[in-house]
Design a protein around this motif. Structure first.
Motif, PDB file in Angstrom:
ATOM      1  N   TYR A   1       0.869  -1.176   0.000  1.00  0.00           N
ATOM      2  CA  TYR A   1       0.000   0.000   0.000  1.00  0.00           C
ATOM      3  C   TYR A   1       0.904   1.223   0.000  1.00  0.00           C
ATOM      4  O   TYR A   1       1.460   1.611   1.039  1.00  0.00           O
ATOM      5  N   GLN A   2       1.097   1.798  -1.193  1.00  0.00           N
ATOM      6  CA  GLN A   2       2.036   2.909  -1.334  1.00  0.00           C
ATOM      7  C   GLN A   2       1.728   3.662  -2.624  1.00  0.00           C
ATOM      8  O   GLN A   2       1.594   3.056  -3.684  1.00  0.00           O
ATOM      9  N   LYS A   3       1.610   4.975  -2.520  1.00  0.00           N
ATOM     10  CA  LYS A   3       1.470   5.811  -3.715  1.00  0.00           C
ATOM     11  C   LYS A   3       2.813   5.853  -4.429  1.00  0.00           C
ATOM     12  O   LYS A   3       3.846   6.065  -3.796  1.00  0.00           O
TER      13      LYS A   3
ATOM     14  N   PHE B   1      -9.352   2.863  -6.290  1.00  0.00           N
ATOM     15  CA  PHE B   1      -7.940   2.550  -6.104  1.00  0.00           C
ATOM     16  C   PHE B   1      -7.131   2.952  -7.323  1.00  0.00           C
ATOM     17  O   PHE B   1      -7.628   2.940  -8.443  1.00  0.00           O
TER      18      PHE B   1
ATOM     19  N   SER C   1       2.154  -1.698  -6.493  1.00  0.00           N
ATOM     20  CA  SER C   1       1.612  -1.174  -5.249  1.00  0.00           C
ATOM     21  C   SER C   1       0.269  -0.518  -5.556  1.00  0.00           C
ATOM     22  O   SER C   1      -0.122  -0.410  -6.717  1.00  0.00           O
TER      23      SER C   1
ATOM     24  N   SER D   1      -2.900   2.488  -3.926  1.00  0.00           N
ATOM     25  CA  SER D   1      -3.385   3.448  -2.941  1.00  0.00           C
ATOM     26  C   SER D   1      -4.864   3.654  -3.210  1.00  0.00           C
ATOM     27  O   SER D   1      -5.372   3.277  -4.256  1.00  0.00           O
TER      28      SER D   1
ATOM     29  N   TYR E   1      -9.042   3.866  -1.482  1.00  0.00           N
ATOM     30  CA  TYR E   1      -9.944   3.499  -0.390  1.00  0.00           C
ATOM     31  C   TYR E   1     -11.079   2.635  -0.911  1.00  0.00           C
ATOM     32  O   TYR E   1     -11.431   2.675  -2.080  1.00  0.00           O
TER      33      TYR E   1
ATOM     34  N   LYS F   1     -10.444  -3.713  -0.674  1.00  0.00           N
ATOM     35  CA  LYS F   1      -9.083  -3.403  -0.233  1.00  0.00           C
ATOM     36  C   LYS F   1      -8.263  -4.684  -0.084  1.00  0.00           C
ATOM     37  O   LYS F   1      -7.105  -4.756  -0.522  1.00  0.00           O
TER      38      LYS F   1
END
Length: 141
Positions: A23-25, A44, A59, A61, A63, A69
């Motif tokens: 989970y990373q921008k 997402f 990865s 990011s 909600y 999720k």
């Protein structure tokens, strides 16, 4: 009904929801896919770096509900280091589990989402990010 809900919110789904993997921008990623469910608002961004036909980094990011999720977290974890052909086979296996009665895989993480079939409103959540990757693969593989 309670038994079916317990199946839907399995330990795998609860764990990936509470502790999402990758989970990373990463706005610098070579490829950014959008996964959006207009019915419930789950949204997402999937960040992929593909080199020589292999996912070298993935990865995400955004909600969404626990199911979407967790499904996205499992997807990101599973595709790390895989070739696009391998990712395509993984997506096929996942859709067999979630969209058909054929559960041919023994992968516990994928099988955790089989219960989503019993909840049409949750099925879209379970396949949201996977369908975004499938759409990309249809153009590339």
């Amino acid at each position: 009904m309670e038994q079916e809900l317990n199946e839907l919110y399995s330990p795998v789904i609860l764990d990936h929801n509470q502790h999402p993997r990758h989970y990373q921008k990463r706005p610098e990623a070579g490829l950014i896919l959008d996964a959006y469910n207009s019915l419930c608002g789950d949204k997402f961004k999937l960040y992929l770096d593909v080199q020589e036909g292999r996912v070298v980094q993935a990865s995400f990011s955004g909600y969404g509900c626990a199911v979407s999720k967790a499904a996205t977290s499992v997807l990101m974890e599973k595709i790390q280091g895989k070739t696009l052909k391998e990712v395509q086979m993984l997506v096929k296996d996942y859709f067999e589990v979630t969209k058909t009665d054929q559960e041919l895989t023994t992968d516990e993480d994928l099988l955790a989402f089989a219960a989503a079939k019993k909840f049409p409103g949750r099925l879209k959540c379970a396949v949201l990010s996977w369908e975004a990757v499938e759409e990309y693969l249809e153009q590339k593989v």
